[in-house]
Design an enzyme around this catalytic site. Sequence first.
Site, PDB file in Angstrom:
ATOM      1  N   ALA A  58       0.869  -1.174   0.000  1.00  0.00           N
ATOM      2  CA  ALA A  58       0.000   0.000   0.000  1.00  0.00           C
ATOM      3  C   ALA A  58       0.907   1.225   0.000  1.00  0.00           C
ATOM      4  O   ALA A  58       2.063   1.155   0.444  1.00  0.00           O
ATOM      5  CB  ALA A  58      -0.894  -0.019   1.228  1.00  0.00           C
ATOM      6  N   GLY A  76       0.639  -4.963   1.032  1.00  0.00           N
ATOM      7  CA  GLY A  76      -0.546  -5.033   0.174  1.00  0.00           C
ATOM      8  C   GLY A  76      -0.281  -5.743  -1.146  1.00  0.00           C
ATOM      9  O   GLY A  76      -1.210  -6.255  -1.776  1.00  0.00           O
ATOM     10  N   GLU A 123      -0.590  -9.281  -0.358  1.00  0.00           N
ATOM     11  CA  GLU A 123      -2.011  -9.503  -0.055  1.00  0.00           C
ATOM     12  C   GLU A 123      -2.864  -9.552  -1.316  1.00  0.00           C
ATOM     13  O   GLU A 123      -3.750 -10.399  -1.431  1.00  0.00           O
ATOM     14  CB  GLU A 123      -2.510  -8.409   0.902  1.00  0.00           C
ATOM     15  CG  GLU A 123      -1.934  -8.566   2.302  1.00  0.00           C
ATOM     16  CD  GLU A 123      -2.216  -7.370   3.202  1.00  0.00           C
ATOM     17  OE1 GLU A 123      -1.878  -6.236   2.803  1.00  0.00           O
ATOM     18  OE2 GLU A 123      -2.784  -7.562   4.281  1.00  0.00           O
ATOM     19  N   GLU A 152       4.469  -5.031   7.653  1.00  0.00           N
ATOM     20  CA  GLU A 152       3.646  -4.036   8.360  1.00  0.00           C
ATOM     21  C   GLU A 152       4.066  -3.786   9.798  1.00  0.00           C
ATOM     22  O   GLU A 152       4.069  -2.633  10.250  1.00  0.00           O
ATOM     23  CB  GLU A 152       2.162  -4.443   8.328  1.00  0.00           C
ATOM     24  CG  GLU A 152       1.488  -4.240   6.982  1.00  0.00           C
ATOM     25  CD  GLU A 152       1.676  -5.403   6.029  1.00  0.00           C
ATOM     26  OE1 GLU A 152       2.499  -6.309   6.317  1.00  0.00           O
ATOM     27  OE2 GLU A 152       1.015  -5.424   4.980  1.00  0.00           O
TER      28      GLU A 152
HETATM   29  N1  DAK Z   1       4.553   3.201  -0.965  1.00  0.00           N
HETATM   30  C1  DAK Z   1       4.892   4.328  -1.604  1.00  0.00           C
HETATM   31  N2  DAK Z   1       6.003   4.466  -2.365  1.00  0.00           N
HETATM   32  C2  DAK Z   1       6.798   3.390  -2.475  1.00  0.00           C
HETATM   33  C3  DAK Z   1       6.506   2.173  -1.817  1.00  0.00           C
HETATM   34  C4  DAK Z   1       5.320   2.096  -1.051  1.00  0.00           C
HETATM   35  N3  DAK Z   1       4.920   0.963  -0.427  1.00  0.00           N
HETATM   36  N4  DAK Z   1       7.508   1.308  -2.102  1.00  0.00           N
HETATM   37  C5  DAK Z   1       8.377   1.966  -2.892  1.00  0.00           C
HETATM   38  N5  DAK Z   1       7.954   3.222  -3.121  1.00  0.00           N
HETATM   39  C6  DAK Z   1       8.610   4.263  -3.925  1.00  0.00           C
HETATM   40  C7  DAK Z   1       9.808   4.840  -3.169  1.00  0.00           C
HETATM   41  O1  DAK Z   1       9.409   5.823  -2.270  1.00  0.00           O
HETATM   42  C8  DAK Z   1      10.610   5.409  -4.328  1.00  0.00           C
HETATM   43  O2  DAK Z   1      10.022   6.624  -4.728  1.00  0.00           O
HETATM   44  P1  DAK Z   1      10.942   7.896  -5.121  1.00  0.00           P
HETATM   45  O3  DAK Z   1      11.808   8.146  -3.928  1.00  0.00           O
HETATM   46  O4  DAK Z   1      11.733   7.454  -6.332  1.00  0.00           O
HETATM   47  O5  DAK Z   1       9.958   8.987  -5.416  1.00  0.00           O
HETATM   48  C9  DAK Z   1      10.358   4.420  -5.443  1.00  0.00           C
HETATM   49  O6  DAK Z   1       9.161   3.700  -5.101  1.00  0.00           O
HETATM   50  C10 DAK Z   1      11.480   3.395  -5.590  1.00  0.00           C
HETATM   51  O7  DAK Z   1      11.683   2.797  -4.330  1.00  0.00           O
HETATM   52  P2  DAK Z   1      13.142   2.694  -3.646  1.00  0.00           P
HETATM   53  O8  DAK Z   1      13.997   3.813  -4.075  1.00  0.00           O
HETATM   54  O9  DAK Z   1      12.909   2.492  -2.195  1.00  0.00           O
HETATM   55  O10 DAK Z   1      13.670   1.366  -4.326  1.00  0.00           O
HETATM   56  P3  DAK Z   1      14.682   0.308  -3.713  1.00  0.00           P
HETATM   57  O11 DAK Z   1      15.023  -0.615  -4.816  1.00  0.00           O
HETATM   58  O12 DAK Z   1      15.810   0.986  -3.002  1.00  0.00           O
HETATM   59  O13 DAK Z   1      13.843  -0.495  -2.620  1.00  0.00           O
HETATM   60  C11 DAK Z   1      11.924  -1.676  -1.743  1.00  0.00           C
HETATM   61  C12 DAK Z   1      12.767  -1.287  -3.000  1.00  0.00           C
HETATM   62  C13 DAK Z   1      10.672  -2.389  -2.227  1.00  0.00           C
HETATM   63  C14 DAK Z   1      12.747  -2.636  -0.874  1.00  0.00           C
HETATM   64  C15 DAK Z   1      11.592  -0.391  -0.949  1.00  0.00           C
HETATM   65  O14 DAK Z   1      11.027   0.545  -1.859  1.00  0.00           O
HETATM   66  C16 DAK Z   1      10.620  -0.619   0.147  1.00  0.00           C
HETATM   67  O15 DAK Z   1      10.981  -1.160   1.200  1.00  0.00           O
HETATM   68  N6  DAK Z   1       9.366  -0.207  -0.069  1.00  0.00           N
HETATM   69  C17 DAK Z   1       8.344  -0.293   0.953  1.00  0.00           C
HETATM   70  C18 DAK Z   1       7.895  -1.727   1.077  1.00  0.00           C
HETATM   71  C19 DAK Z   1       6.870  -1.883   2.153  1.00  0.00           C
HETATM   72  O16 DAK Z   1       7.159  -1.669   3.338  1.00  0.00           O
HETATM   73  N7  DAK Z   1       5.702  -2.238   1.721  1.00  0.00           N
HETATM   74  C20 DAK Z   1       4.612  -2.483   2.626  1.00  0.00           C
HETATM   75  C21 DAK Z   1       3.849  -1.249   2.781  1.00  0.00           C
HETATM   76  S1  DAK Z   1       2.696  -1.454   4.091  1.00  0.00           S
HETATM   77  C22 DAK Z   1      -4.400  -1.407   5.750  1.00  0.00           C
HETATM   78  C23 DAK Z   1      -4.393  -1.592   4.414  1.00  0.00           C
HETATM   79  C24 DAK Z   1      -3.247  -1.992   3.812  1.00  0.00           C
HETATM   80  C25 DAK Z   1      -2.111  -2.166   4.511  1.00  0.00           C
HETATM   81  C26 DAK Z   1      -2.128  -1.972   5.861  1.00  0.00           C
HETATM   82  C27 DAK Z   1      -3.269  -1.592   6.493  1.00  0.00           C
HETATM   83  N8  DAK Z   1      -5.579  -0.974   6.332  1.00  0.00           N
HETATM   84  C28 DAK Z   1      -6.362  -0.083   5.554  1.00  0.00           C
HETATM   85  C29 DAK Z   1      -5.909  -1.268   7.690  1.00  0.00           C
HETATM   86  C30 DAK Z   1      -0.945  -2.498   3.814  1.00  0.00           C
HETATM   87  C31 DAK Z   1       0.215  -1.991   4.225  1.00  0.00           C
HETATM   88  C32 DAK Z   1       1.386  -2.098   3.385  1.00  0.00           C
HETATM   89  O17 DAK Z   1       1.369  -2.567   2.270  1.00  0.00           O
END
Ligand code: DAK
Length: 264
Positions: A63, A108, A111, A131
């Site tokens: 997400a 997400g 998911e 998360e």
């Molecule tokens: N959200 C927004 N932007 C994201 C993103 C994300 N999840 N993942 C990556 N990006 C963006 C980065 O900010 C970056 O943008 P710029 O800086 O270029 O503008 C671009 O994508 C490239 O990412 P990186 O520069 O970080 O690329 P790397 O190769 O260095 O790293 C990575 C790739 C996938 C390891 C890293 O980007 C990363 O860790 N991303 C976050 C992964 C993550 O934590 N995903 C889970 C998110 S939490 C709920 C509903 C849903 C959810 C929870 C609750 N409710 C409504 C109750 C779900 C939650 C989640 O999914």
Amino acid sequence: MGFVDYEVKDKIAIITINREKALNALNSQVLDDLSAVLDGVDTDVVRALILTGAGEKSFVAGADIGEMSTLSKAEGSAFAKKGNDLFRRIETFPIPVIAAINGFALGGGCEISMSCDFRICAESAVFGQPEVGLGITPGFGGTQRLARLVGPGMAKQLIYTAKNIKADEALRIGLVNKVVPLEELLPTAEKLANQIAANAPIAVRACKKAINEGLELDMDKAVALEAEIFGTCFETEDQREGMANFLRKKDDPAKVKVVDFKNK
Ligand code: DAK
């Protein structure tokens, strides 16, 4: 349209989440666009869907953390409902949906792949539910679908530790059905989708319903549901033609033909 592309290829279609600069992270717009694309799927024609991500790096990196970080309580609830409704819609979509995971499937992203009927992935794919490292719980069904798919012990380990796993481990624990080189991912997904599309569509849909709904029931009720669904197949032309074809084959092997199921 918007952040989601849709391509029909004869009896199958490919939905591509296309927000590559943000690694295809799910913001509200992506969720709305996905929903609109599903509205437009003509299930009289299309018999299986493939869901994938644009680019070579990421399926869906979760997400959108930027968007989520500023949500109020009411906005958070609205976002959760939007995502959960969409994911449930994919899960119960009348035709099969195959996730073709081309890279990161985090939060997400993992998911949404689990709301599909099954998953295949590239060797480069990475899965995880990060998360708890962000101070939240999985919110799009992760605690529920991961536990059902890989068992509660493995799901708890993945969710509590927030550690990612690679494609080979995802295969080992049964999260994905197949791992292939990235360049073979879409061809493999299309081959599987076409194999599904060649079978009687009403029967395939009925199997999806029987499996999904049966898993929620005790075995007595589940087999009763299966029997009821089985019965409905006998109202279809495809059942009559499928069985007649088998009998013709027995009668005279020269009469073997591929049945052109009519979806009727
Ligand atoms: N959200 C927004 N932007 C994201 C993103 C994300 N999840 N993942 C990556 N990006 C963006 C980065 O900010 C970056 O943008 P710029 O800086 O270029 O503008 C671009 O994508 C490239 O990412 P990186 O520069 O970080 O690329 P790397 O190769 O260095 O790293 C990575 C790739 C996938 C390891 C890293 O980007 C990363 O860790 N991303 C976050 C992964 C993550 O934590 N995903 C889970 C998110 S939490 C709920 C509903 C849903 C959810 C929870 C609750 N409710 C409504 C109750 C779900 C939650 C989640 O999914």
